[in-house]
Every structure is written in C-alpha cells, then in structure tokens.
Design a protein around this motif. Sequence first.
Motif, mmCIF file in Angstrom:
data_model
loop_
_atom_site.group_PDB
_atom_site.id
_atom_site.type_symbol
_atom_site.label_atom_id
_atom_site.label_comp_id
_atom_site.label_asym_id
_atom_site.label_seq_id
_atom_site.Cartn_x
_atom_site.Cartn_y
_atom_site.Cartn_z
ATOM 1 N N TYR A 167 0.844 -1.189 0.000
ATOM 2 C CA TYR A 167 0.000 0.000 0.000
ATOM 3 C C TYR A 167 0.883 1.243 0.000
ATOM 4 O O TYR A 167 2.081 1.174 0.303
ATOM 5 N N ASP A 210 0.166 9.357 -0.056
ATOM 6 C CA ASP A 210 0.759 10.584 -0.580
ATOM 7 C C ASP A 210 1.178 11.489 0.578
ATOM 8 O O ASP A 210 1.141 11.075 1.746
ATOM 9 N N ILE A 254 -3.028 5.734 -2.067
ATOM 10 C CA ILE A 254 -2.945 5.822 -3.526
ATOM 11 C C ILE A 254 -3.163 4.414 -4.071
ATOM 12 O O ILE A 254 -2.219 3.632 -4.236
ATOM 13 N N SER A 255 -4.414 4.072 -4.344
ATOM 14 C CA SER A 255 -4.756 2.702 -4.736
ATOM 15 C C SER A 255 -4.151 2.304 -6.075
ATOM 16 O O SER A 255 -3.933 1.117 -6.333
ATOM 17 N N SER A 256 -3.845 3.278 -6.943
ATOM 18 C CA SER A 256 -3.286 2.950 -8.261
ATOM 19 C C SER A 256 -1.898 2.336 -8.164
ATOM 20 O O SER A 256 -1.398 1.766 -9.127
ATOM 21 N N CYS A 257 -1.263 2.453 -6.993
ATOM 22 C CA CYS A 257 0.079 1.896 -6.808
ATOM 23 C C CYS A 257 0.059 0.461 -6.312
ATOM 24 O O CYS A 257 1.072 -0.247 -6.417
ATOM 25 N N CYS A 311 1.953 -2.737 -7.800
ATOM 26 C CA CYS A 311 2.962 -2.322 -8.800
ATOM 27 C C CYS A 311 4.375 -2.540 -8.258
ATOM 28 O O CYS A 311 4.599 -2.548 -7.049
ATOM 29 N N LEU A 340 6.022 2.774 -10.850
ATOM 30 C CA LEU A 340 4.809 3.397 -10.325
ATOM 31 C C LEU A 340 4.112 4.223 -11.403
ATOM 32 O O LEU A 340 4.769 4.918 -12.180
ATOM 33 N N PRO A 341 2.778 4.182 -11.485
ATOM 34 C CA PRO A 341 2.028 4.912 -12.531
ATOM 35 C C PRO A 341 1.776 6.366 -12.156
ATOM 36 O O PRO A 341 0.660 6.837 -12.169
ATOM 37 N N LEU A 342 2.855 7.086 -11.809
ATOM 38 C CA LEU A 342 2.659 8.453 -11.333
ATOM 39 C C LEU A 342 3.578 9.459 -12.026
ATOM 40 O O LEU A 342 3.828 10.531 -11.506
#
Length: 231
Positions: free
Chosen positions: A161, A164, A170-173, A176, A181-183
């Motif tokens: 988990y 920020d 930040i659930s999109s991470c 991964c 990371l998609p950031l």
Amino acid sequence: AKVHISPKCFHNRLDQRGLADFANALLTVVMNSYSKLCALFNNSVYAELTAKLGLNDIILIDGTEINVRETLSKEYDCKGKYHAGLKLHVAFSLKKQSIEYISLTAAVDSERAQVIPENYHNTLFIMDAGYMGRELEERIVNSGNHFLIKGKVNSCAKVIYAHDDHGKLISSCFGCKVSDLPLKHNIRRRVDMIADENGRQLRIIRAKNRSRDDDSEVFAYLRTSLPRSNA
C-alpha cells in the motif's frame, strides 16, 4: 643524476611504528581543533530533529577511494576508477557534530562491513546506495537502531500500500513494482510505500530528486526502517 627510489621503500616506511604514532598525534590535534570549532555553531536544528524522530543520534556514513601508485596494485588492488587504491570510511554524528570513527581498508573491501550498529542504540544511520543490502539492514534493526539508505531505481519490491504527502491512500500503486509506479504525470508527488521485497516488508519513499530540474522525471528512492508516524 636522477635517483630512482622504489615505491616499496615508502611502503616499508609507512609500516613503521613511529610514523603511526606521529599520525595519531597529528590527527588528535586536528580533531580537537575541529571539535572546538563545531562547538561554536548552534546545534539546535539537530537536537530538534533527533527529538522529533525520537532518536539518540543520527550518523552519516560514507566511503571514498584514495589513489596510490599503480606499481602497488598487487598490495592495494582496486576495482574502482584507479589501478590501485585504499578506501577511507567515515562515520559522522550530526548530534555531536563530530566524527565517530574512521577506518582505512583495501579498496575492494565491503563498505557494509565498516558499519558498526552494535555499538549504538536508537540511532539512525544514513547511507548512500553502496550500502544497500538486506543483511546490513537487518543488523541495524536487530541492534535496536534505524536506517535510511538510498535505494536503486530497479527495485523488484512490490507495493502493498502507498500514501501521498497528505496521508491519503494511492490505490493505483497497489501491486505495482516500486520501479514502475504509474505516477510520472505528477512528478512532484511523494509516494510513501510499504513494499514486499522477497517476503520482507520494507518502507520505501519515492521523492523528487531535487538535484534535477523541475520537469525531470528522476526520483530518489529511500529505504528506511523508521515508521510513518516518525517521518
């Protein structure tokens, strides 16, 4: 006429006891003078930092290679940028504003072996990527201390988990790789993660690398044993 003196003559002279005593006396004078100079500066910033983190001390550790004559390569092997060399290791206390210890080894010796957490308690050791390694990190934690080590970009750890700067998840991470990371569209965003690294949970912080320009997508990855409540 030119007189050629073999480097071995200097090497033998360095091995003599008298020179070691002289060097010790000289360093004692230098360190005492340095300590008195540091005492003139206000150390309140470091005191506030250690108090906030609940630490007894913060110690910076690093090593640097010292070039020696190429003809001494058999005695002082070096896999770095020199043909022959030694390595100087220094541990510096931020709280005391003084050097804790110095060691001199062959340039090929492990930097991690020069970290001595067993001599301290509740101390944060800060080191660069050359010191990254599970064995050292576990030694530091098992001796009752903490570490903050610069990690490598190609980390295989997977995010369990992430939060920020404001503590929001930040659930999109989730799931991964730390290195993927998609950031990247939000390059100023710090990501505070708990990641799985070969069965071990580890806290990793991804932050903007301030040595680069504002639009750069270059990040620093910091591995630490400090809990989020202390960060």
